[in-house]
Design an enzyme around this catalytic site. Structure first.
Site, short mmCIF file in Angstrom:
data_model
loop_
_atom_site.label_atom_id
_atom_site.label_comp_id
_atom_site.label_asym_id
_atom_site.label_seq_id
_atom_site.Cartn_x
_atom_site.Cartn_y
_atom_site.Cartn_z
N ASN A 68 12.72 13.97 30.25
CA ASN A 68 12.39 12.86 31.14
C ASN A 68 12.40 13.20 32.63
O ASN A 68 11.82 12.47 33.43
CB ASN A 68 13.39 11.73 30.83
CG ASN A 68 13.41 10.67 31.88
OD1 ASN A 68 12.48 9.86 31.97
ND2 ASN A 68 14.44 10.66 32.72
N TYR A 116 0.52 14.82 40.16
CA TYR A 116 1.27 13.98 39.23
C TYR A 116 0.37 13.55 38.06
O TYR A 116 0.76 13.65 36.90
CB TYR A 116 1.82 12.76 39.97
CG TYR A 116 2.74 11.88 39.14
CD1 TYR A 116 4.08 12.23 38.96
CD2 TYR A 116 2.28 10.71 38.55
CE1 TYR A 116 4.94 11.43 38.21
CE2 TYR A 116 3.13 9.90 37.80
CZ TYR A 116 4.45 10.27 37.63
OH TYR A 116 5.29 9.48 36.89
N LYS A 155 1.02 14.61 34.23
CA LYS A 155 1.35 13.62 33.19
C LYS A 155 0.26 13.60 32.10
O LYS A 155 0.56 13.33 30.93
CB LYS A 155 1.56 12.25 33.82
CG LYS A 155 2.83 12.17 34.69
CD LYS A 155 4.09 12.49 33.90
CE LYS A 155 5.36 12.27 34.71
NZ LYS A 155 6.59 12.51 33.94
N THR A 168 13.11 2.10 39.80
CA THR A 168 13.99 3.27 39.95
C THR A 168 13.80 3.85 41.35
O THR A 168 12.94 3.40 42.11
CB THR A 168 13.63 4.38 38.93
OG1 THR A 168 12.37 4.96 39.33
CG2 THR A 168 13.52 3.87 37.51
N1 LIG Z 1 9.64 4.77 37.87
C1 LIG Z 1 8.39 4.66 37.47
O1 LIG Z 1 7.69 3.73 37.85
C2 LIG Z 1 7.79 5.67 36.52
C3 LIG Z 1 6.51 5.40 36.00
C4 LIG Z 1 5.95 6.31 35.12
C5 LIG Z 1 6.63 7.45 34.78
N2 LIG Z 1 7.86 7.70 35.30
C6 LIG Z 1 8.54 8.92 34.91
O2 LIG Z 1 9.83 8.62 34.44
C7 LIG Z 1 10.68 9.77 34.58
C8 LIG Z 1 11.99 9.34 35.20
O3 LIG Z 1 11.73 8.90 36.50
P1 LIG Z 1 12.55 7.72 37.22
O4 LIG Z 1 11.60 6.70 37.59
O5 LIG Z 1 13.75 7.36 36.41
O6 LIG Z 1 12.93 8.47 38.58
P2 LIG Z 1 14.30 8.98 39.19
O7 LIG Z 1 13.89 9.72 40.41
O8 LIG Z 1 15.25 7.86 39.28
O9 LIG Z 1 14.85 10.01 38.08
C9 LIG Z 1 14.42 11.31 37.95
C10 LIG Z 1 15.62 12.19 37.69
O10 LIG Z 1 15.16 13.53 37.45
C11 LIG Z 1 16.03 14.42 38.11
N3 LIG Z 1 15.36 15.69 38.38
C12 LIG Z 1 14.34 15.92 39.24
N4 LIG Z 1 14.01 17.21 39.22
C13 LIG Z 1 14.82 17.82 38.31
C14 LIG Z 1 14.97 19.16 37.85
N5 LIG Z 1 14.20 20.15 38.33
N6 LIG Z 1 15.91 19.41 36.92
C15 LIG Z 1 16.70 18.43 36.45
N7 LIG Z 1 16.61 17.15 36.83
C16 LIG Z 1 15.69 16.85 37.77
C17 LIG Z 1 16.41 13.69 39.39
O11 LIG Z 1 17.59 14.23 39.98
C18 LIG Z 1 16.58 12.26 38.89
O12 LIG Z 1 17.90 11.99 38.48
C19 LIG Z 1 9.86 10.78 35.38
O13 LIG Z 1 9.30 11.75 34.52
C20 LIG Z 1 8.77 9.93 36.00
O14 LIG Z 1 7.62 10.68 36.31
C21 LIG Z 1 8.45 6.83 36.16
#
Ligand SMILES: NC(=O)c1ccc[n+]([C@@H]2O[C@H](COP(=O)([O-])OP(=O)(O)OC[C@H]3O[C@@H](n4cnc5c(N)ncnc54)[C@H](O)[C@@H]3O)[C@@H](O)[C@H]2O)c1
Length: 252
Positions: free
Chosen positions: A89, A154, A158, A189
């Site tokens: 994730n 991105y 994805k 988030t």
């Molecule tokens: N929030 C949204 O609207 C949304 C929408 C679609 C997809 N996503 C996807 O959901 C996933 C989680 O994102 P989120 O929204 O919870 O964001 P977030 O930024 O709260 O969480 C992402 C986490 O990944 C960790 N991280 C980043 N790079 C890293 C690395 N190299 N190694 C280990 N950990 C690492 C960060 O420290 C953070 O804790 C991501 O893949 C994001 O692309 C989020």
């Protein structure tokens, strides 16, 4: 208890969707390894799980680094005995077009969003196979299924997550390993706030725009976590290679 006795890895588990899913996995009976670059925040999530009576370890690691990924899997096998569930994730975003983004930024996005999933699968599939199978869930995005503005790297990364999920499902289905993607859209988030910052837009107006979808609001991390729990559980025993969209109808 949909994940009773399961041993799970959650990457990006220190915040947002990963944190909510780590907590949900533990509430369903799984032992959870909370993997993140952020040591303190990851430890906090693991402590939260233990305080609620669950089993958890925090592992500080960069998921784009092969030695780190191997260490994560070795640590989890040493602590929990095996690995049955992986939630790939961790992810980052750069809100830039082809002319704006630098090559090293492109590589960073692909390292964290795509290479990480390859590395985890490369090293965890043999462990899962030895355990008789397992479930892998990869976080894609609505922007893995359609395009979006000023987010070239991105969207490309994805799209790769969605299709590598299908390829992984084909390769490892015979070993009893199910692989699916969960594809969120605008979830409350830190990532949304980071996007507002990158686009030099006010957080309030950015979050207000995120509500522009059939369900008229952005999602909460727990709503994605519930879908991931289902995909990871035996309730989804015939589901593999699928791309589940959790976005309030945003790309409908
Ligand atoms: N929030 C949204 O609207 C949304 C929408 C679609 C997809 N996503 C996807 O959901 C996933 C989680 O994102 P989120 O929204 O919870 O964001 P977030 O930024 O709260 O969480 C992402 C986490 O990944 C960790 N991280 C980043 N790079 C890293 C690395 N190299 N190694 C280990 N950990 C690492 C960060 O420290 C953070 O804790 C991501 O893949 C994001 O692309 C989020």
């Amino acid at each position: 208890m949909q994940l009773k006795n399961k041993k799970a890895i959650v990457t990006g588990g220190a915040g947002g969707i990963g944190r909510a899913t780590a907590l949900a996995f533990a509430a369903e009976g799984a032992s959870v390894a909370v993997v993140d670059l952020q040591a303190e925040a990851g430890e906090k999530v693991a402590a939260e799980i233990r305080a609620a009576g669950g089993e958890a370890v925090a592992i500080t690691a960069d998921v784009s680094n092969e030695a780190d990924v191997k260490r994560v899997i070795d640590t989890v096998v040493a602590e929990f005995g095996s690995v049955n569930v992986v939630f790939n994730n961790a992810g980052i975003i750069k809100r830039k077009t082809a002319t704006e983004i630098e090559v090293d930024e492109w590589d960073l996005v692909f390292g964290v969003n795509v290479r990480s999933i390859f590395l985890m699968c490369k090293h965890v599939v043999p462990v899962m196979t030895a355990a008789g199978g397992g479930a892998i869930v990869n976080t894609g995005s609505g922007w893995g299924l359609k395009g979006g503005g000023r987010a070239l790297s991105y969207c490309a990364s994805k799209g790769a997550v969605v299709n590598m999920t299908r390829a992984l499902a084909i390769d490892h289905g015979p070993a009893g390993i199910r692989v699916n993607s969960v594809n969120p859209g605008d979830v409350n988030t830190g990532m949304l706030r980071e996007e507002a910052r990158q686009l030099a837009q006010s957080t309030d107006s950015f979050l207000a725009e995120s509500a522009d979808r059939p369900l008229q609001r952005m999602g909460e991390p727990e709503e994605v976590a519930a879908a991931v729990v289902w995909l990871a559980s035996d309730a989804a025993s015939y589901v593999t290679g699928s791309a589940l969209v959790v976005d309030g109808g945003g790309i409908a």
